[in-house]
Structures are given as C-alpha cells and as structure tokens.
Design a protein around this motif. Structure first.
Motif, PDB file in Angstrom:
ATOM      1  N   PRO A 110       0.813  -1.231   0.000  1.00  0.00           N
ATOM      2  CA  PRO A 110       0.000   0.000   0.000  1.00  0.00           C
ATOM      3  C   PRO A 110       0.836   1.266   0.000  1.00  0.00           C
ATOM      4  O   PRO A 110       0.386   2.308  -0.493  1.00  0.00           O
ATOM      5  CB  PRO A 110      -0.824  -0.131   1.287  1.00  0.00           C
ATOM      6  N   ALA A 111       2.059   1.189   0.539  1.00  0.00           N
ATOM      7  CA  ALA A 111       2.902   2.382   0.566  1.00  0.00           C
ATOM      8  C   ALA A 111       3.499   2.684  -0.801  1.00  0.00           C
ATOM      9  O   ALA A 111       3.567   3.843  -1.222  1.00  0.00           O
ATOM     10  CB  ALA A 111       4.006   2.210   1.604  1.00  0.00           C
ATOM     11  N   ALA A 112       3.906   1.647  -1.514  1.00  0.00           N
ATOM     12  CA  ALA A 112       4.576   1.846  -2.794  1.00  0.00           C
ATOM     13  C   ALA A 112       3.612   1.909  -3.972  1.00  0.00           C
ATOM     14  O   ALA A 112       3.894   2.590  -4.965  1.00  0.00           O
ATOM     15  CB  ALA A 112       5.588   0.720  -3.021  1.00  0.00           C
ATOM     16  N   SER A 113       2.486   1.220  -3.881  1.00  0.00           N
ATOM     17  CA  SER A 113       1.569   1.117  -5.026  1.00  0.00           C
ATOM     18  C   SER A 113       0.125   1.206  -4.538  1.00  0.00           C
ATOM     19  O   SER A 113      -0.572   0.184  -4.447  1.00  0.00           O
ATOM     20  CB  SER A 113       1.790  -0.202  -5.775  1.00  0.00           C
ATOM     21  N   ARG A 135       9.956  -8.402   7.420  1.00  0.00           N
ATOM     22  CA  ARG A 135       8.823  -9.291   7.182  1.00  0.00           C
ATOM     23  C   ARG A 135       7.592  -8.868   7.961  1.00  0.00           C
ATOM     24  O   ARG A 135       6.485  -8.826   7.423  1.00  0.00           O
ATOM     25  CB  ARG A 135       9.200 -10.735   7.521  1.00  0.00           C
ATOM     26  N   VAL A 136       7.755  -8.588   9.244  1.00  0.00           N
ATOM     27  CA  VAL A 136       6.596  -8.240  10.062  1.00  0.00           C
ATOM     28  C   VAL A 136       6.014  -6.905   9.614  1.00  0.00           C
ATOM     29  O   VAL A 136       4.792  -6.768   9.439  1.00  0.00           O
ATOM     30  CB  VAL A 136       6.985  -8.195  11.556  1.00  0.00           C
ATOM     31  N   ASP A 137       6.864  -5.906   9.399  1.00  0.00           N
ATOM     32  CA  ASP A 137       6.363  -4.586   9.006  1.00  0.00           C
ATOM     33  C   ASP A 137       5.669  -4.633   7.649  1.00  0.00           C
ATOM     34  O   ASP A 137       4.565  -4.104   7.480  1.00  0.00           O
ATOM     35  CB  ASP A 137       7.523  -3.583   8.965  1.00  0.00           C
ATOM     36  N   ASN A 138       6.307  -5.257   6.685  1.00  0.00           N
ATOM     37  CA  ASN A 138       5.699  -5.348   5.352  1.00  0.00           C
ATOM     38  C   ASN A 138       4.370  -6.101   5.399  1.00  0.00           C
ATOM     39  O   ASN A 138       3.376  -5.684   4.796  1.00  0.00           O
ATOM     40  CB  ASN A 138       6.651  -6.048   4.384  1.00  0.00           C
ATOM     41  N   TYR A 139       4.374  -7.219   6.105  1.00  0.00           N
ATOM     42  CA  TYR A 139       3.140  -8.003   6.166  1.00  0.00           C
ATOM     43  C   TYR A 139       2.016  -7.215   6.828  1.00  0.00           C
ATOM     44  O   TYR A 139       0.877  -7.211   6.345  1.00  0.00           O
ATOM     45  CB  TYR A 139       3.373  -9.323   6.917  1.00  0.00           C
TER      46      TYR A 139
END
Length: 713
Positions: free
Chosen positions: A395-398, A435-439
């Motif tokens: 959601p942050a990048a796209s 991993r945790v932050d992205n997920y």
C-alpha cells in the motif's frame, strides 16, 4: 454413538454374499442399495442422504470388502492388515475391523488437509507444456515430461504418427533457446538447472515402424548433449519409409528443480526432400509417455480426487494457497472482472455441504494491476506461483495496486461468507525486507475489509513457514484484535525426535501471544513427511511409507491432544514427485493421467478421523507403568463423556512391530467397567479387560504408533 461400535466382524460372517452386503451397507452410510447412490454430478446437489458412491464406484472386492475407485485411485473399504495378528493385551487376541465414517457422518474432529488445489473448469486449467507443442512449429513453446526423482527411474518417450507413410531420413530435436523459466521465480527456486525445453536425455534411441508393431532402431546415442546455444540436433539415418517414429530417452537431466525430465521445444521428422512432416498442420499426431501438468495438476485429476477428503473423514480443508483457482490471479483474469470459477465454486459448496469447515487463503498478487503490468502468456510461460509470482501489493509503494487487492478481498469475502468463516491473509509471507512490518502494512487494512464484509469471520494470520514464533508474535502485537487465529507450518520431514518438543513449543507460543492479549485459536495448517521411492537426494532424512504413516499418526494425535486443528499437506499430489507430499503413492508415469494409489498413511488418518470424533483435551489423571524413555500419551474426553487415552512410543519408527513396551494403564476417573482399544495402523477394535473399581487395564502392548484406549461406550 461410539464411532468404534461401527465395526463389522469379518471373521464372523460365514457366507461371502452376507459378508459383502453387511460391509457395503455400513460403508455406504446406510444409503440403501448401491444403485440408489450412483448420482451424477448434477444430482449430487439434490441428494439429501450422501454416500460415498456419489463420488466413487465399486470396481472390485477383496476379502469381501468393496474396493472404491476414485477415478483410477483404488481405496479399500476398511483399513488393510498392514501388520496382522497383533496382541494388544496379555491374554486377548483377535479384533474387528472398524468401518470408517465419512465427513458428513462425523460430528466434528480436528483432522484436515490442504487438498492439492481445487477442481476447476477448462478456462483456468493452464497447461503450458503439453505435448502438442512438439509439433506446433513454434520453437519457443515446449513440452516437458513428468519429473522423476533420479535420472534413470524409467524411460521417457515421444511417438510421432504421420498421417500417411512417407520416406524419412532424419529426426531433428529442437531445444528452446531461451528456456521456459517463468517470468518471476521466487528466490528459493533453482536457476542453475536446465530450463523447460532444454532437458535432453543422455542416451537416446530413434525407432521407425510402418505398422506400429515391428520397430527398427535407426539411431542410438550414448552421449547426447545440447550446445550452449541450444542449436537443433539432427539425427540422420539411411532413408526409409515409415508411418510411426518412436524417440526413447533415458538418463534425463534435472529441469528447473521439478526433478529429472525430458523436455524440448520441437520434434521434426524430415522427408528425403528436407520437409518437416511432424507438424500438426500436416496431420501428424503426437503421444508421449507423460507430461508435467504442474503442481496444481490438471482438472481431470482434481475432479477424481477432490472427494477423497470425504472418504478420509476429514472435517477441515485449507484452500486458496499457491496455484489455487481461488488466488487473485485466477479470480481476476481480465482486468476489472472478478469471477470465481464455477467448477471451483461448486466444489467449495459441496465440501461445506458434506460437513467440512473451509479455511480460505486470500493469496498473492496479480500482474494485471502490478506496478509494471503485463498479461501472462499462458502457453509460453509457467503460470505457477513458484515461477511466475507478481509482486505483492504494497500500500505504501503502489496505492492503486493495493486498492485492487482490497477489491479482490472484498469480492471473495462477499462471495463466500455464506459458506466460509475462516479467511487467511496470504500464505507463507517470504517477501524481502522487514517481514513483520511489510506483512502488517498489507494485513491490517485487509483484516478490516474482511470484518466490514463479514463481521462473524475468523481472520487467520498468514501461516508461517515453520513454527516462526518471532513472526507470529510480532504480527499479533501489531495487528491486535484484528487476528482471531494464528496459523503455522510446523514440520516438513523433521526428525521424529524433534516433534517431542512440540507441546512445549506450543505452550511457549501461547504464552508469548498472550502477553499481547491474544486468546484466539492456533492451527497447524501444513505439515508433511515424505517417503518417495527411490529416495530423493534433496531430503536429509529418508522414511519408508510405514514410517511416514506412524510418525504422521503420532503428530496428528499430538495436535488433537492440544486442541489444534491440523492439516496434512497435501491430500494428493501427482506432480511434485520428488517431495511425496501426498497420502497417495506416485509410481510410474502415464499420459495424460498418472494413477496414484493409497499409502498406509491414508488409511491410518482415515481411522483417526473416525476414532477421534467429537473429542477435546482432557485433564484426567493418567498413570502408566513401568516407564519408558519414549513412552508418550495424551488424554481426551468425548462429547458423550467417554475417556480416551492415546499411547505410543516416540522417536524412531520401524517398518514392523519390533518396538514394543508392555504397560499397565490406570485412569482413576474411568470406572465404567468396559474398555476397548483402537489399533490405528490396522484399523481394528479390540476388547480389553479392565477393573471397574480402579480403572486399571493391565498388560497393554504399546508400539511405535498410536493405540487409543477408550473407557465407556
């Protein structure tokens, strides 16, 4: 009623006709005469009283027991006698076969599987490496044989049939210059092996025939190899007339990590004038010994084997993960048009109607909406998740990509909320970075969308690869009460000694999650042991089919003892041959369908599904003596008040019954005066002598697979 009371004493049935009638009647769940159960697909939805012959035909009888055919997979109606004539208590002999219940007959249990994807219709049955590509005149479409574990397990062949006899003088093998590798393979997939279309056998023979019966060998090669440029290889011979051309390869190479395959782009059969006669446009035909149909397999195999989960008595199924017809890439094949495949939709409805609780994974990206969008070429690239995975919708990048993801999520929840309670957000998060932050960036708004569409839904955290406590705890800390269930994939081919730590690991995980307020459910959503023949070099530990069955039975019972739904991975799998992630046995290849038959584990888990119906963990006091370093047990209580104690020897598993320890079992709370045991390997019930005053059962033989002792009816 006690499930074990549904047994039929085969020895007591004097006449074959009577014996057959009784067993068939029981196996069909009291459905009446077999003819009344032979529903076609359109009639299944109308059947108020399902029976197994809605899905399988009786094709044989052995020892008076029906053999059911799920397509070309033949399942014995009761558990076979894997190790016959065992004594389970001093002074007691004999036993009665248990008639296993089907999913719709079982109130509840904690046993399930990840079926190998789902039935699907032809519109999404992507098969990019079919043998027709050998004669389509396109040097960048490919064929690939089904993989084998070692180079020399069986020969692999191609047969070209010309429409009319002609004079021929050469066969030309054309490798793919670029190799089919998929557009975006995941990091764990190998890149140092041949690509699809570049796998030539080391030894090869070319044979010709004019009548399809008498064959003449015209070329033999012992050191065939493609050059670095993957130039065509021309095999010339003295010109002669032929109608059929048979190309037989052996010692085939590893291709793209699938296993050992014969894989090329084109076969040309040259006339004396140099014309290629092996073209579909010239009326040629092609058959092969086998075809790689992908880890998602083909729609025919799916239709045949999807119903075995009902025969197994499983009450849980996890669907939607890698290569599933329910993934976003298959639900939205045309940008802006979301639709669940109708055959897949019907299969989910059928499973739910027959008593299975479905966990639906919402999984993976979609190239149509990716930051660099593209339309996959279904005949020119691998369509599987492992080799062609779109980037995750960050959601942050796209933001637009992520909005499309949420559109998919909302559509799926709305579509299935009348049938599905459990929705899992992604499968095995292994994306690069934190991993945790992205997920959690993906999962938090996804979980909120699920809740908005279906307030009663149970949101499942992405199952971790392994029992990854750090990922589970970190995600639960971030997501809080948005998560109802934590899933994990605890073991793949693990040393059986390691699983003895599992109850302690679960206790630690619960404690760590509880510090963040989590009071929800745990699920062991994938696990497996492998027993391929021949053994695979990639596996550090090797097991026989019998060892696999015994170890899996212990682990399934361990999860039941902890109150954790547990999913074997996978019910069947005919194309991941090197891993043997299946309850069914893969043997020689065939085309188009490679038949697969039950391993011992199939029958053991089927017996457990019936024997462990409607149980929950019990705190009942259990005394077992004398002690043994490997002796393990768990206590369970059934809904009707019966107490169950499961005993086994942990650690090493052996093919026979040589590992044995005789114990006295005392359960003070069990003063019913009646006890019996279930041999989970052979599927038999054995009456036990018990002291009604003390709850003592003396002289029980404990072996390296679970024995279930039941106090009460």
């Amino acid at each position: 009623m006690d499930s074990s009371r549904r047994s039929a004493s085969l020895a007591a049935l004097g006449r074959r006709a009577i014996r057959f009638a009784i067993i068939v009647g029981a196996l069909l769940g009291l459905c009446g005469a077999p003819a009344g159960c032979a529903h076609g697909p359109a009639e299944r939805a109308k059947s108020a009283r399902p029976c197994i012959e809605d899905f399988a035909t009786v094709e044989a009888h052995c020892a008076g027991v029906p053999v059911y055919a799920f397509g070309y997979t033949y399942v014995h109606g009761v558990s076979p006698d894997f190790i016959p004539d065992l004594v389970w208590q001093r002074g007691a002999e004999g036993g009665e076969k248990i008639v296993p219940k089907k999913s719709w007959e079982i109130k509840n249990n904690l046993l399930g599987s990840t079926p190998a994807r789902e039935p699907r219709s032809l519109r999404i049955d992507d098969q990019p490496v079919l043998c027709v590509h050998l004669i389509d005149g396109d040097p960048e479409t490919c064929w690939c044989s089904r993989a084998q574990i070692e180079p020399d397990v069986e020969p692999v062949w191609i047969r070209i049939d010309l429409p009319v006899e002609a004079e021929v003088c050469a066969v030309r093998l054309i490798p793919s210059r670029k190799g089919m590798r998929g557009f975006a393979p995941i990091p764990s997939e190998p890149t140092d092996t041949a690509g699809i279309g570049q796998g030539l056998p080391r030894t090869l023979a070319v044979k010709l025939s004019r009548d399809g019966r008498r064959w003449e060998t015209v070329r033999e090669i012992d050191d065939l190899a493609a050059g670095p440029a993957m130039d065509p290889i021309e095999l010339r011979f003295e010109a002669r007339r032929a109608k059929q051309v048979w190309i037989i390869g052996e010692e085939v190479p590893d291709v793209l990590g699938l296993g050992h395959c014969f894989s090329i782009a084109e076969v040309e059969v040259l006339s004396s004038s140099g014309a290629n006669l092996a073209l579909h446009s010239r009326g040629a035909g092609v058959t092969v010994s086998s075809t790689h149909l992908g880890y998602g397999m083909d729609r025919f195999t799916q239709d045949m084997l999807w119903p075995v989960q009902y025969d197994l008595g499983f009450k849980w199924a996890r669907v939607g993960y890698d290569m599933s017809a329910l993934q976003w890439a298959y639900v939205e094949r045309e940008k802006g048009v979301l639709a669940v495949d109708p055959r897949t939709d019907a299969a989910i409805t059928e499973a739910v109607r027959h008593g299975i609780e479905v966990v639906l994974v919402l999984d993976k990206g979609n190239w149509l909406h990716a930051p660099e969008p593209r339309v996959p070429q279904r005949n020119r690239e691998l369509m599987e998740t492992y080799y062609n995975r779109a980037p995750w919708p960050d959601p942050a990048a796209s933001p637009a990509y992520f909005a499309a993801w949420l559109g998919y999520v909302r559509y799926m929840v709305r579509h299935f909320k009348d049938r599905v309670r459990y929705f899992e957000i992604w499968n095995e998060w292994d994306e690069a970075g934190d991993r945790v932050d992205n997920y959690c960036r993906l999962a938090e708004p996804t979980a909120r969308a699920i809740r908005e569409e279906h307030p009663q839904a149970r949101v499942v955290l992405c199952s971790s690869s392994g029992l990854d406590m750090g990922f589970c705890e970190g995600a639960v800390e971030r997501l809080g009460n948005l998560i109802d269930v934590v899933g994990f994939h605890p073991y793949y081919n693990t040393d059986p000694q390691d699983i003895r730590r599992y109850p302690g690991d679960i206790a630690e995980l619960k404690a760590r999650l509880a510090t963040h307020g989590f009071r929800g459910e745990l699920m062991a959503t994938e696990w497996s042991w492998f027993a391929p023949y021949p053994p695979a070099d990639r596996d550090e530990r090797r097991f026989t089919e019998m060892q696999k069955a015994k170890i899996a039975a212990r682990f399934m019972v361990t999860n039941v003892g902890l109150g954790i739904p547990s999913f074997w991975n996978e019910t069947f799998q005919t194309h991941m041959t090197s891993r043997d992630v299946s309850l069914l046995r893969n043997t020689f290849s065939a085309d188009p369908i490679s038949p697969t038959q039950p391993q011992p584990i199939y029958y053991v888990l089927r017996t457990l599904s019936t024997a462990l119906e409607d149980v929950r963990p019990s705190a009942a006091e259990v005394h077992v003596s004398p002690p043994h370093d490997d002796l393990e047990s768990c206590a369970l209580e059934r809904g009707d008040g019966a107490l169950l104690v499961v005993l086994w020897l942990a650690g090493e598993a052996v093919d026979g019954s040589s590992r044995e320890h005789v114990v006295d079992l005392r359960v003070p709370a069990a003063r019913h005066g009646a006890a019996h045991a279930i041999d989970t390997l052979n599927g038999t019930r054995h009456e036990l002598a018990a002291d009604p005053g003390t709850g003592l059962v003396a002289g029980i033989h404990v072996r390296d697979w679970p024995l279930i002792v039941i106090f009460g009816d």
